[in-house]
Design a protein around this motif. Structure first.
Motif, PDB file in Angstrom:
ATOM      1  N   ASP A 100      -0.332  -4.123   6.787  1.00  0.00           N
ATOM      2  CA  ASP A 100      -1.174  -3.510   7.816  1.00  0.00           C
ATOM      3  C   ASP A 100      -2.639  -3.912   7.702  1.00  0.00           C
ATOM      4  O   ASP A 100      -3.512  -3.237   8.265  1.00  0.00           O
ATOM      5  N   HIS A 105       5.839   1.881   3.549  1.00  0.00           N
ATOM      6  CA  HIS A 105       5.723   0.687   2.698  1.00  0.00           C
ATOM      7  C   HIS A 105       6.086   1.005   1.249  1.00  0.00           C
ATOM      8  O   HIS A 105       6.686   0.183   0.556  1.00  0.00           O
ATOM      9  N   GLU A 143      -7.333   0.259   7.708  1.00  0.00           N
ATOM     10  CA  GLU A 143      -6.053   0.931   7.943  1.00  0.00           C
ATOM     11  C   GLU A 143      -5.887   2.213   7.120  1.00  0.00           C
ATOM     12  O   GLU A 143      -4.815   2.787   7.049  1.00  0.00           O
ATOM     13  N   HIS A 170       1.284   3.891   2.007  1.00  0.00           N
ATOM     14  CA  HIS A 170       1.835   4.602   3.150  1.00  0.00           C
ATOM     15  C   HIS A 170       3.361   4.642   3.039  1.00  0.00           C
ATOM     16  O   HIS A 170       3.982   3.680   2.569  1.00  0.00           O
ATOM     17  N   HIS A 188       0.852  -1.196   0.000  1.00  0.00           N
ATOM     18  CA  HIS A 188       0.000   0.000   0.000  1.00  0.00           C
ATOM     19  C   HIS A 188       0.879   1.234   0.000  1.00  0.00           C
ATOM     20  O   HIS A 188       2.104   1.143   0.081  1.00  0.00           O
TER      21      HIS A 188
HETATM   22 FE   LIG Z   1      -0.145   1.406   6.558  1.00  0.00          FE
END
Ligand SMILES: [Fe+2]
Ligand SMILES: [Fe+2]
Length: 534
Positions: free
Chosen positions: A401, A309, A375, A306, A304
């Motif tokens: 996550d 990551h 998340e 974020h 993902h």
């Molecule tokens: Fe995350």
């Protein structure tokens, strides 16, 4: 091996940070539709620092406020920050206009008689957005704008001129938190003003393994006589060790590089997940670093967007050695910029999007995209996937996550994927409030109560145990906890033994052990082997 004394390598601990308007770059700050909204936020933070520097200085003495909107500089930096504000306002005037146009269009949509045709709004769309945006309703007559993102990347709204790279030498793990403080040009760093896609980036990085004269480094980095001594401190005559050799056993070797970064190898393939690598310098605890990667990585998998990551800093370091990057497909909305388009515009040659339950055949196995719930503060974001990796008949799920909000999902997935050897699951069960990441993009006010109720949480012990009951993995690894000391700049976390993330994950490990399931929470460095099938 011999070499002349006048040739040097770039040291393995020279950091290269991608920046936008001198702020640490991550997807939403680079993608053309969202970047202007974040630039506005950065200007606000810096202006607050200029107005009340002592408040910021006092806040930064409180460790609990790391991660808040406070500039982490002393009062002596007021002048430098003021210059950056002036330059940003001047150079990013188009971003400021773009952000204002987005706000104006949002207001227009909001004031339009609900449910009535949006057709008549097109001529009224702010001029600089016209031709880049489609207006639409969802099935409850909620209007929104959708940017044709690929066209924005081909327009002046993609602000490559705001991109630069900051080089400095990292000798210890502590690294300042990067989401609330700009990077300044200082005596111990070199700011290279070049787009991220520039070949110069790969050429500079190649000098970690190929020696060159100082003059060549100076030329590539545009360094004058004043910073030559600093540049020399970035160089070494020590011959680097060659890239790590590939795993050549018959099973599957999984090396934990920290956080959500795993190197999954079979004889045929090297797969790297969510790359966030440590540079190499002498520090404890021991860890794998860039030097422990093979020369070629077949597939990078991103779970993902974020920043812990989808880390552009690490990905740029790997650009020349990665064959393909697999990313989850976005839904094209403002809050869900495409990772694929960004990577393509950054010069990554082969980027593939995967959707839920879509599979990519690879040598000796397959990579299957799995749904990843939650998340993301309940924002409609589709660019998130867990991955089921099958190599040589062995299987692992990397779920990052994922929050097991709905256990039935895992019941159904269990029927699809069958027996599972290893589950990697994050348990950051008390995440940041959603405005922490998404605040600058929110066009409607979000009450504090709502913000707190929509935190970016991963699974807690109860939910993680449900996943385990339903997928029945033979071994469990609680990973992606952000504990590694070299990740403080993106995580801003300070765990104690009472932190819910550790308490809950300890509980889960116990739950597994009671049921005879091998379970651990790797930290810094770990290697495991999925034995060959007999
Ligand atoms: Fe995350
Ligand atoms: Fe994370």
């Amino acid at each position: 091996m011999t070499m002349t004394t006048s040739s040097f390598y770039l040291r393995p601990n020279v950091v290269m940070e991608p920046l936008i308007t001198q702020w640490y770059a991550w997807l939403h700050l680079v993608a053309p539709a969202t970047a202007p909204l974040y630039v506005i936020q950065h200007l606000k933070i810096m202006q607050s620092f200029l107005a009340h520097p002592q408040i910021h200085v006092a806040a930064m003495k409180n460790p609990d406020l790391i991660g808040g909107p406070y500039v982490n500089y002393g009062i002596d930096k007021v002048g430098d920050v003021r210059s950056l504000v002036e330059v940003t306002k001047q150079e990013e005037a188009p971003s400021v206009e773009f952000a204002a146009a987005v706000q104006a269009l949002d207001m227009m949509l909001n004031e339009h008689p609900r449910g009535m045709s949006l057709e008549e709004l097109y001529p009224k769309v702010p001029a600089l957005l016209r031709g880049y945006v489609e207006l639409g309703y969802d099935v409850r007559n909620q209007p929104s704008m959708r940017f044709i993102e690929r066209m924005l990347y081909r327009s002046e709204h993609y602000r490559e001129s705001a991109q630069s790279l900051l080089l400095w030498r990292m000798d210890r793990d502590e690294r300042p938190f990067i989401f609330s403080t700009p990077r300044l040009e200082e005596s111990d760093n070199i700011l290279l003003r070049t787009p991220f896609r520039s070949d110069a980036v790969d050429e500079i990085l190649a000098l970690r393994h190929r020696p060159a004269k100082v003059g060549h480094f100076q030329e590539l980095l545009g360094v004058g006589a004043d910073k030559e001594p600093l540049l020399r401190s970035f160089l070494t005559e020590d011959v680097p060790s060659p890239p790590a050799s590939r795993y050549d056993g018959d099973g599957v070797r999984i090396r934990y590089f920290g956080h959500a970064c795993l190197l999954i190898e079979s004889k045929e393939l090297a797969i790297l997940t969510d790359p966030t690598l440590s540079y190499r310098y002498s520090a404890e605890p021991a860890r794998f670093t860039y030097d422990d990667l093979p020369a070629k990585i077949d597939h990078v998998l991103i779970t993902h967007a974020h920043a812990d990551h989808f880390m552009l800093e690490t990905l740029l370091q790997l650009r020349s050695r990665v064959e393909s990057i697999v990313v989850p497909k976005s839904n094209g909305s403002l809050q869900d910029p495409s990772m694929r388009l960004l990577l393509e515009n950054l010069g990554f040659p082969r980027v593939m999007e995967l959707e839920e339950l879509e599979s990519l055949e690879v040598e000796g196995g397959a990579i299957l995209g799995l749904p990843f719930l939650g998340e993301h503060g309940d924002l409609d974001v589709r660019s998130k996937l867990a991955y089921h990796v099958r190599l040589r008949g062995r299987t692992a799920v990397v779920a990052a996550d994922s929050n097991a909000l709905e256990p039935m999902l895992y019941r159904r997935l269990g029927e699809i994927i069958g027996p599972l050897d290893a589950l990697f699951l994050g348990m950051e069960c008390e995440g940041a409030p959603m405005s922490w990441v998404y605040g600058p993009m929110l066009l409607a006010q979000l009450a504090r109560k709502m913000d707190q109720s929509r935190r970016l949480c991963g699974s807690n012990s109860r939910r993680a145990s449900e996943i385990i009951d339903l997928l029945s993995p033979r071994q469990v690894h609680v990973y992606a906890m952000g504990q590694e000391p070299w990740l403080g700049h993106v995580m801003g976390l300070r765990y104690t033994s009472e932190s819910p993330q550790l308490v809950e994950s300890n509980e889960l490990l116990e739950y597994c052990h009671e049921r005879g399931i091998a379970a651990e929470r790797p930290y810094c460095k770990r290697e495991l082997l999925l034995e060959p099938l007999s």
